[in-house]
Write a protein that holds these residues in place. Structure first.
Motif, PDB file in Angstrom:
ATOM      1  N   ALA A  75       0.830  -1.209   0.000  1.00 14.01           N
ATOM      2  CA  ALA A  75       0.000   0.000   0.000  1.00 14.01           C
ATOM      3  C   ALA A  75       0.863   1.257   0.000  1.00 14.01           C
ATOM      4  N   ILE A  76       1.953   1.237   0.738  1.00 15.27           N
ATOM      5  CA  ILE A  76       2.874   2.378   0.733  1.00 15.27           C
ATOM      6  C   ILE A  76       3.419   2.588  -0.676  1.00 15.27           C
ATOM      7  N   LEU A 111       0.439   3.935  -2.886  1.00 15.16           N
ATOM      8  CA  LEU A 111      -0.290   5.147  -2.504  1.00 15.16           C
ATOM      9  C   LEU A 111       0.576   6.333  -2.098  1.00 15.16           C
ATOM     10  N   THR A 112       1.896   6.191  -2.173  1.00 12.71           N
ATOM     11  CA  THR A 112       2.768   7.319  -1.818  1.00 12.71           C
ATOM     12  C   THR A 112       3.756   7.565  -2.944  1.00 12.71           C
ATOM     13  N   SER A 137       8.755   8.347   0.048  1.00  9.75           N
ATOM     14  CA  SER A 137       8.173   8.425   1.393  1.00  9.75           C
ATOM     15  C   SER A 137       8.615   7.224   2.209  1.00  9.75           C
ATOM     16  N   SER A 160       1.984   6.615   8.820  1.00  9.74           N
ATOM     17  CA  SER A 160       1.625   6.143   7.486  1.00  9.74           C
ATOM     18  C   SER A 160       0.231   5.522   7.466  1.00  9.74           C
ATOM     19  N   TRP A 161      -0.754   6.298   7.067  1.00  4.81           N
ATOM     20  CA  TRP A 161      -2.104   5.750   6.946  1.00  4.81           C
ATOM     21  C   TRP A 161      -2.132   4.679   5.854  1.00  4.81           C
ATOM     22  N   GLN A 162      -1.233   4.792   4.887  1.00  2.87           N
ATOM     23  CA  GLN A 162      -1.186   3.812   3.804  1.00  2.87           C
ATOM     24  C   GLN A 162      -0.834   2.426   4.342  1.00  2.87           C
ATOM     25  N   VAL A 219      -3.906   1.008   6.128  1.00  2.00           N
ATOM     26  CA  VAL A 219      -4.930   0.500   5.213  1.00  2.00           C
ATOM     27  C   VAL A 219      -4.484  -0.810   4.564  1.00  2.00           C
ATOM     28  N   GLY A 220      -3.239  -0.861   4.112  1.00  2.00           N
ATOM     29  CA  GLY A 220      -2.727  -2.087   3.490  1.00  2.00           C
ATOM     30  C   GLY A 220      -2.731  -3.256   4.451  1.00  2.00           C
TER      31      GLY A 220
END
Length: 191
Positions: free
Chosen positions: A83-84, A87-88, A92, A140-142, A145-146
């Motif tokens: 997800a990181i 989505l980034t 990051s 890291s919200w990513q 979520v992942g």
């Protein structure tokens, strides 16, 4: 030291400028530097992760066993890394166990609900912690979520294949999920 273990998408994106280091998709979930985050909540964030690991470990490990718990944790961490990556920006960099912790929460929700338990308090906890990830810089919200998505999928696999005669199906589906996460990363690296 944590810089050598942190994860950023650039470490799996085959840019030609930075070496591809896929082990970072896992190593980032085992380190944390309280001074690397510019938020005063950093120490609380580490404490929350460790307390959550303790709480969910005490609930999940006896239910699913040591090896399944380890697989769940590792796949959730990898899910956070994917997800990181997706989505980034590739630069990051992140460290910390939050993605894996969110995976444990999601699996707990799926497993306990399937067994007939009430998980409304856990839903509130997840929503609050997701909100913190969106509102507090340096978290890291990513990864949250992942980890949440992958943890839920692993929980479903474990619950739908929990009979002894389905053990190889469980192994196959879990390995398939791992392969899917790696395939997404590889495809992303060459697109």
């Amino acid at each position: 030291m944590t810089e050598a273990l942190q994860f950023a998408g650039v470490y799996v994106q085959n840019t030609g400028y930075i070496p591809v280091e896929p082990w970072r998709m896992l190593s980032y979930a085992f380190v944390h530097n309280p001074f690397s985050i510019s938020s005063p909540l950093s120490i609380l964030h580490i404490a929350f992760n460790m307390y959550s690991l303790y709480i969910f470990g005490r609930v999940l490990e006896p239910m699913i066993g040591r090896w399944r718990f380890l697989v769940l944790y590792l796949l959730s961490a990898i899910g956070g890394a994917v997800a990181i990556d997706l989505l980034t920006s590739g630069m990051s960099a992140v460290i910390g166990a939050s993605g894996a912790i969110f995976g444990l929460m999601a699996a707990t929700f799926v497993i306990v609900r399937k067994l007939g338990g009430n998980m409304s308090q856990l839903v509130v906890l997840v929503i609050l912690n997701l909100a913190i990830g969106f509102l507090v810089p340096g978290i890291s919200w990513q990864a949250h979520v992942g980890g949440l998505v992958v943890g839920a999928l692993v929980g479903v696999i474990f619950m739908e294949t929990r009979q002894r005669r389905q053990q190889w199906l469980q192994v196959g589906l879990t390995a398939g999920l791992f392969a899917l996460l790696i395939a997404v990363t590889v495809i992303r690296a060459f697109v």
